[in-house]
Write an enzyme that holds these catalytic residues in place. Structure first.
Site, short mmCIF file in Angstrom:
data_model
loop_
_atom_site.label_atom_id
_atom_site.label_comp_id
_atom_site.label_asym_id
_atom_site.label_seq_id
_atom_site.Cartn_x
_atom_site.Cartn_y
_atom_site.Cartn_z
N CYS A 75 -0.83 52.62 -20.39
CA CYS A 75 -0.60 53.02 -19.00
C CYS A 75 0.30 54.25 -18.96
O CYS A 75 1.22 54.38 -19.76
CB CYS A 75 0.05 51.86 -18.26
N SER A 117 2.63 54.95 -17.11
CA SER A 117 4.05 54.67 -16.86
C SER A 117 4.86 54.71 -18.15
O SER A 117 6.03 55.11 -18.15
CB SER A 117 4.22 53.29 -16.21
N HIS A 140 6.35 58.03 -18.87
CA HIS A 140 7.56 58.42 -18.12
C HIS A 140 8.83 58.09 -18.92
O HIS A 140 9.84 58.76 -18.78
CB HIS A 140 7.62 57.70 -16.77
N HIS A 177 3.00 47.73 -21.69
CA HIS A 177 3.21 46.71 -20.65
C HIS A 177 1.92 46.28 -19.97
O HIS A 177 1.94 45.83 -18.84
CB HIS A 177 4.21 47.25 -19.62
N CYS A 222 -1.36 45.46 -15.33
CA CYS A 222 -0.66 46.55 -14.62
C CYS A 222 -1.64 47.40 -13.83
O CYS A 222 -1.78 47.25 -12.63
CB CYS A 222 0.15 47.43 -15.57
ZN ZN Z 1 1.53 50.41 -15.98
#
Ligand code: ZN
Ligand code: ZN
Length: 376
Positions: free
Chosen positions: A40, A42, A45, A61, A169
């Site tokens: 993902c 994210s 980041h 995750h 997610c």
């Molecule tokens: Zn995610």
């Protein structure tokens, strides 16, 4: 036990695949053999430092796997069960869990530390015993993980975990933004800015809700052609000229603007993407912020006068506002019926050793919807 995991030591440095000593599950936890994890955006980041974390850390995750061992007091699963890991835990007891918002569960306060619920670590470097931070109680860039029962949901054992992992997610976040947060009604119009895994799931949610116009916006044409496959009725290439994009949105909607807009890009792009989402809204329309922005950035490009005079609304959305113990089984039913597409979301599969390539692909903003790492 010993296992392999991908460890991040410093921002913007390659992840290191190494041997990790994993503790046995404590009370309320379980040991899970991971079968697959989505990559993902994210995670990137944290890799780039947009969102600071303690290092070293094992990211990842969006995992799914098979329960190997359960700790004392675990009742909802047993060894051999197939499970999806959710990146947010839900205790089932706090105010938020009880009022239909498990995505805001009080256990979330513990997610920032890299430790587990009892304030200790489970992951240690095999070479010298150094503690390694865990990520959101799931740390899925590893062959095995320890997760609390609050982060685990049992799923049918006859469906591919390398697809169901997306429900932990990305898919749930994007699809839920459209269906749970916006409650799109048949014929309503939406703008979706950012057509990676989340945006494409939102396109699916909007299409299944009967949206009249689904306008997908991205800087990459390849992503827009995927958006069309998932149900976008119109696509706009963002050439970093927000006014041009907004004009096109108004043209498509007969000068009105869309009922809803969704921001799925985040990072350092929000000055441009929020502008597109906000200016492209109709009077009284709602902008849903889903993308993870840079923590150091404190402002959004929204003028206060226009905000009140046009009666616009702004809402943050977390994990698709999902009640995930109810919603993920719903999505699994829809997947089985062919009404939501998970197989088509996965553009490429990798091994854990290729994790740095996966991150690079995300940073390049290539044409990927979802990359999945498989451990089997
Ligand atoms: Zn995610
Ligand atoms: Zn709770």
């Amino acid at each position: 036990m010993r296992m392999k995991a991908a460890v991040l030591y410093e921002v913007n440095q390659p992840l290191v695949i190494e041997e990790i000593e994993l503790d046995p599950p404590k009370s309320g936890e379980m040991l899970i053999k991971l079968v697959a994890t989505g990559v993902c955006h994210s995670d990137v980041h944290y890799y780039t430092g947009d969102v600071p974390r303690e290092f070293p850390i094992i990211l990842g995750h969006e995992g799914a796997g098979i329960v190997e061992q359960v700790g004392e007091g675990v009742t909802s699963v047993q060894p051999g069960d197939h499970v999806v890991l959710t990146f947010l835990p839900s205790c089932g007891r706090c105010r938020w869990c009880h009022t239909g918002h498990p995505n805001m569960c009080d256990l979330g306060a513990k997610l920032r530390t890299g430790k587990y619920l009892d304030d200790t670590y489970r992951h240690h470097r095999a070479s010298d015993g150094k503690d390694i931070n865990s990520f959101l109680f799931v740390s899925t860039y590893a062959e095995y993980t320890i997760s609390p029962e609050a982060s685990v949901l049992k799923v049918p054992d006859y469906l591919p975990l390398e697809r169901l992992c997306l429900l932990g997610c990305g898919f749930t976040t994007g699809f839920g933004a459209a269906t749970n947060a916006a409650h799109i009604k048949p014929g309503e119009t939406v703008t979706i800015v950012g057509c990676g895994g989340l945006g494409l799931a939102a396109v699916q949610g909007a299409a299944l809700s009967g949206a009249g116009k689904i306008i997908a916006v991205d800087v990459h044409e390849a992503k827009l052609s995927m958006a069309k496959q998932f149900g976008a009725t119109h696509t706009i290439v963002n050439r970093h000229n927000w006014k041009e994009v907004v004009e096109e949105i108004h043209e498509i909607t007969w000068g009105v603007g869309t009922d809803y807009s969704f921001e799925f890009v985040g990072s350092d792009q929000t000055d441009e993407t929020v502008k597109i989402c906000y200016e492209g809204l109709r009077k009284g329309g709602t902008l849903f912020m889903v993308g993870v922005g840079r923590v150091s950035k404190k402002t959004l490009p929204i003028g206060p006068t226009n905000f009140s005079l046009w009666r616009k609304k702004l809402q943050g959305v977390l994990f698709g506002d999902a009640q995930f113990r109810v919603d993920i089984p719903r999505y699994i039913d829809l997947y089985q019926q062919g009404q939501i597409k998970l197989d088509e979301m996965v553009t490429q599969e990798f091994r854990l050793e290729e994790i740095n390539t996966c991150f690079q692909n995300l940073l390049d903003g290539s044409k990927m919807a979802r990359q999945v790492i498989r451990y089997d």
